[in-house]
Scaffold this active site. Structure first.
Site, short mmCIF file in Angstrom:
data_model
loop_
_atom_site.label_atom_id
_atom_site.label_comp_id
_atom_site.label_asym_id
_atom_site.label_seq_id
_atom_site.Cartn_x
_atom_site.Cartn_y
_atom_site.Cartn_z
CG ASN A 44 22.40 54.62 13.19
OD1 ASN A 44 22.06 54.12 12.12
ND2 ASN A 44 23.37 54.13 13.92
CD GLU A 46 27.46 55.97 14.64
OE1 GLU A 46 28.65 55.90 14.26
OE2 GLU A 46 26.90 55.08 15.31
CG ASN A 47 28.94 64.93 14.51
OD1 ASN A 47 30.00 65.30 15.00
ND2 ASN A 47 28.28 65.66 13.63
CB ALA A 48 33.81 63.39 14.26
CE1 TYR A 50 33.20 59.22 18.11
CE2 TYR A 50 33.38 58.18 20.25
CZ TYR A 50 33.85 58.36 18.97
OH TYR A 50 34.95 57.68 18.53
CB CYS A 55 18.54 57.38 17.82
SG CYS A 55 19.69 57.09 19.16
CD GLU A 57 15.21 54.13 17.74
OE1 GLU A 57 16.18 54.73 17.23
OE2 GLU A 57 15.33 53.24 18.59
CB CYS A 86 18.79 54.72 23.31
SG CYS A 86 18.34 56.34 22.66
CB CYS A 89 14.74 56.63 21.03
SG CYS A 89 16.01 57.18 19.88
N1 THU Z 1 21.02 54.01 18.06
C1 THU Z 1 19.84 54.25 17.43
O1 THU Z 1 19.80 54.70 16.27
N2 THU Z 1 18.70 53.99 18.11
C2 THU Z 1 18.64 53.50 19.37
O2 THU Z 1 17.57 53.44 19.97
C3 THU Z 1 19.87 53.01 20.00
C4 THU Z 1 21.13 53.51 19.41
C5 THU Z 1 22.27 54.29 17.35
C6 THU Z 1 23.06 55.44 17.89
C7 THU Z 1 24.45 55.11 17.42
O3 THU Z 1 24.61 55.60 16.10
C8 THU Z 1 24.47 53.59 17.37
O4 THU Z 1 23.12 53.18 17.40
C9 THU Z 1 25.23 52.94 18.52
O5 THU Z 1 24.80 53.44 19.73
#
Ligand code: THU
Length: 131
Positions: A44, A46-48, A50, A55, A57, A86, A89
């Site tokens: 994953n 992330e970014n400021a 959000y 993700c 996957e 999620c 994904c």
């Molecule tokens: N995240 C994933 O990388 N995959 C998922 O299927 C669920 C969530 C990440 C996104 C975010 O960086 C962190 O988990 C919390 O949501």
């Protein structure tokens, strides 16, 4: 393709170490296995801002596509507690790898096995558009 689940999970664990997750502190690693036996990792990012977060996957699957791969047989996902993929994904998985087996592991390597179709029953897919 006879890569065993533990090997794919190991690749996902390695990728998880590269997770960029300063906001959630929830590191996720993924690894997708192509029909021709290649493994593509993802984590994953992330970014400021959000919602711009990507993700693990989807990073793995889109990287594989960028390398010319279109046929996938399995994906492993590793989190600290065996969290499930999620919804976004799942939607990308049904698009790119509807027949994939999915290994959902925690950080100890303990895992459960499911499928993309079990994770997203009655999903909207290419057949929905063509009908
Ligand atoms: N995240 C994933 O990388 N995959 C998922 O299927 C669920 C969530 C990440 C996104 C975010 O960086 C962190 O988990 C919390 O949501």
């Amino acid at each position: 393709m006879n890569l065993n689940p533990a090997e794919l999970i190991w690749a996902a664990m390695q990728a998880r170490q590269h997770a960029y997750a300063p906001y959630s502190n929830y590191a996720v690693g993924a690894a997708v296995l192509t029909e021709d036996g290649e493994v593509f990792p993802g984590c994953n990012v992330e970014n400021a801002a959000y919602p711009a977060t990507i993700c693990a996957e989807r990073v793995a699957l889109t990287a594989a596509v960028a390398h010319g791969k279109r046929r996938f047989v399995a994906i492993a996902v590793v989190t600290r507690n065996g969290g499930s993929p999620c919804g976004a994904c799942r939607q990308v998985m049904i698009e790119l790898g509807p027949d994939m087996v999915v290994y959902i592991a925690d950080e100890t390597g303990a895992y459960r096995t499911t499928t993309v179709r079990a994770l997203l029953p009655d999903g909207f897919d290419n057949a929905s558009l063509l009908a």
